[in-house]
Design a protein around this motif. Structure first.
Motif, PDB file in Angstrom:
ATOM      1  N   SER B   9     -67.132 -52.765 -98.513  1.00 34.65           N
ATOM      2  CA  SER B   9     -66.602 -53.914 -99.240  1.00 34.65           C
ATOM      3  C   SER B   9     -67.665 -54.497-100.172  1.00 34.65           C
ATOM      4  O   SER B   9     -68.867 -54.297 -99.968  1.00 34.65           O
ATOM      5  CB  SER B   9     -66.111 -54.991 -98.269  1.00 34.65           C
ATOM      6  N   ARG B  37     -57.883 -46.710-107.894  1.00 31.96           N
ATOM      7  CA  ARG B  37     -57.836 -47.955-107.141  1.00 31.96           C
ATOM      8  C   ARG B  37     -56.435 -48.156-106.593  1.00 31.96           C
ATOM      9  O   ARG B  37     -55.457 -47.612-107.119  1.00 31.96           O
ATOM     10  CB  ARG B  37     -58.247 -49.150-108.000  1.00 31.96           C
ATOM     11  N   HIS B  40     -52.903 -53.884-103.282  1.00 33.57           N
ATOM     12  CA  HIS B  40     -52.122 -54.041-102.056  1.00 33.57           C
ATOM     13  C   HIS B  40     -50.647 -53.682-102.250  1.00 33.57           C
ATOM     14  O   HIS B  40     -50.004 -54.159-103.184  1.00 33.57           O
ATOM     15  CB  HIS B  40     -52.247 -55.468-101.563  1.00 33.57           C
ATOM     16  N   THR B  83     -58.769 -57.192-107.792  1.00 38.37           N
ATOM     17  CA  THR B  83     -58.924 -57.115-106.337  1.00 38.37           C
ATOM     18  C   THR B  83     -58.117 -55.936-105.825  1.00 38.37           C
ATOM     19  O   THR B  83     -56.906 -55.864-106.017  1.00 38.37           O
ATOM     20  CB  THR B  83     -58.444 -58.419-105.676  1.00 38.37           C
ATOM     21  N   ALA B  84     -58.816 -54.988-105.186  1.00 33.06           N
ATOM     22  CA  ALA B  84     -58.168 -53.741-104.769  1.00 33.06           C
ATOM     23  C   ALA B  84     -59.163 -52.918-103.951  1.00 33.06           C
ATOM     24  O   ALA B  84     -60.335 -53.281-103.830  1.00 33.06           O
ATOM     25  CB  ALA B  84     -57.722 -52.932-105.993  1.00 33.06           C
ATOM     26  N   VAL B  85     -58.686 -51.803-103.429  1.00 30.02           N
ATOM     27  CA  VAL B  85     -59.565 -50.804-102.817  1.00 30.02           C
ATOM     28  C   VAL B  85     -59.833 -49.742-103.881  1.00 30.02           C
ATOM     29  O   VAL B  85     -58.899 -49.216-104.485  1.00 30.02           O
ATOM     30  CB  VAL B  85     -58.931 -50.156-101.568  1.00 30.02           C
ATOM     31  N   TYR B  86     -61.112 -49.460-104.089  1.00 33.67           N
ATOM     32  CA  TYR B  86     -61.521 -48.509-105.111  1.00 33.67           C
ATOM     33  C   TYR B  86     -62.022 -47.232-104.445  1.00 33.67           C
ATOM     34  O   TYR B  86     -62.910 -47.274-103.592  1.00 33.67           O
ATOM     35  CB  TYR B  86     -62.611 -49.118-106.002  1.00 33.67           C
ATOM     36  N   TYR B  87     -61.455 -46.120-104.849  1.00 37.01           N
ATOM     37  CA  TYR B  87     -61.791 -44.822-104.269  1.00 37.01           C
ATOM     38  C   TYR B  87     -62.576 -43.977-105.265  1.00 37.01           C
ATOM     39  O   TYR B  87     -62.154 -43.785-106.404  1.00 37.01           O
ATOM     40  CB  TYR B  87     -60.525 -44.050-103.884  1.00 37.01           C
ATOM     41  N   LYS B 102     -62.427 -43.702 -97.523  1.00 40.27           N
ATOM     42  CA  LYS B 102     -62.038 -45.064 -97.150  1.00 40.27           C
ATOM     43  C   LYS B 102     -62.167 -46.049 -98.303  1.00 40.27           C
ATOM     44  O   LYS B 102     -61.594 -47.133 -98.272  1.00 40.27           O
ATOM     45  CB  LYS B 102     -62.873 -45.532 -95.960  1.00 40.27           C
ATOM     46  N   THR B 104     -63.959 -48.614-101.337  1.00 37.18           N
ATOM     47  CA  THR B 104     -64.609 -49.925-101.309  1.00 37.18           C
ATOM     48  C   THR B 104     -63.554 -50.987-101.575  1.00 37.18           C
ATOM     49  O   THR B 104     -62.855 -50.930-102.585  1.00 37.18           O
ATOM     50  CB  THR B 104     -65.702 -50.028-102.399  1.00 37.18           C
ATOM     51  N   ARG B 105     -63.487 -51.958-100.678  1.00 40.25           N
ATOM     52  CA  ARG B 105     -62.568 -53.076-100.895  1.00 40.25           C
ATOM     53  C   ARG B 105     -63.292 -54.117-101.741  1.00 40.25           C
ATOM     54  O   ARG B 105     -64.257 -54.729-101.292  1.00 40.25           O
ATOM     55  CB  ARG B 105     -62.125 -53.672 -99.565  1.00 40.25           C
ATOM     56  N   HIS B 107     -63.442 -57.615-103.612  1.00 39.25           N
ATOM     57  CA  HIS B 107     -62.863 -58.953-103.666  1.00 39.25           C
ATOM     58  C   HIS B 107     -63.395 -59.661-104.907  1.00 39.25           C
ATOM     59  O   HIS B 107     -64.610 -59.759-105.083  1.00 39.25           O
ATOM     60  CB  HIS B 107     -63.255 -59.764-102.418  1.00 39.25           C
TER      61      HIS B 107
END
Lengths: 115, 110
Positions: B9, B37, B40, B83-87, B102, B104-105, B107
């Motif tokens: 994160s 990315r 949600h 704001t998201a999870v980035y792969y 997994k 990086t989240r 914020h």
């Protein structure tokens, strides 16, 4: 283009029932991918097709899962019989796979709940 | 297994540049670096990819080190919608599947 289309968006079924998820890829794309996402396991590739032919199905969890792509504009992922542990969000993605480019376009997903 | 390592994160202030690192020390010569990315409840979204040169598009910049063992995704002016999870993903060359780790989240803080 409407993008990758998946149906249904939500599915609730009971253990033992057959479930069929559907995907329409972007027109002109030559590859199609099925993924499953859960909190515990993250985003997992189940199977992918190139020119309607299954290339790699090593991610398919077991024989209860099967996938078909009868033509370039349609694919199905079937679970028979379904179990509660199959509950997840299932994504379909498509791409025009060439050397140096595997940009995948994802659909909105199907949220499956098996009771 | 994913071939990349990312921090789980990160926080970034709104309006500032977000710099997301990724290590891929086992990358081979013909493998690309891809970034996606996932906001949600949505499907992953492609951001950018590169082989060895730095790349820029309307969404982000990708900086790849000369030895190609690591890279950084830069969002120049982060907004709350980032704001998201980035792969970070390695591979994806012709006939090659891409494996999501997994991520990086990220914020974005107002």
């Amino acid at each position: 283009d409407a993008g990758v289309i998946q149906s249904p968006r939500h599915e609730v079924t009971e253990m033992g029932q057959e479930v069929t998820l559907r995907c329409k890829p972007i027109s002109g794309h030559n590859s199609l991918f099925w993924y499953r996402q859960t909190m515990m396991r993250g985003l997992e590739l189940l199977i992918y097709f190139n020119n309607n032919v299954p290339i790699d199905d090593s991610g398919m969890p077991e024989d209860r899962f099967s996938a078909k792509m009868p033509n370039a504009s349609f694919s199905t992922l079937k679970i028979q019989p379904s179990e509660p542990r199959d509950s997840a969000v299932y994504f379909c993605a498509s791409s025009f796979l060439t050397a140096g480019n595997n940009e995948q376009f994802f659909g909105p997903g199907t949220r499956l709940t098996v009771l | 297994d994913a071939k990349t390592t990312q921090p789980p994160s990160m926080d970034c202030a709104e309006g500032r540049a977000a710099n997301l690192p990724c290590n891929h020390s086992t990358i081979s010569g013909n493998e690309y670096v891809y970034w996606y990315r996932q906001i949600h409840s949505q499907g992953p979204q492609y951001i950018i990819h590169g082989l060895k040169n730095n790349e820029t598009n309307e969404m982000a910049s990708l900086i790849i080190t000369e030895d190609r063992k690591s890279s950084t995704l830069i969002l120049p002016h982060a907004t709350l919608r980032d704001t998201a999870v980035y792969y970070c993903i390695v591979g994806g060359n012709r006939d090659d599947k891409i494996i999501f780790g997994k991520g990086t989240r990220l914020h974005i803080l107002p």
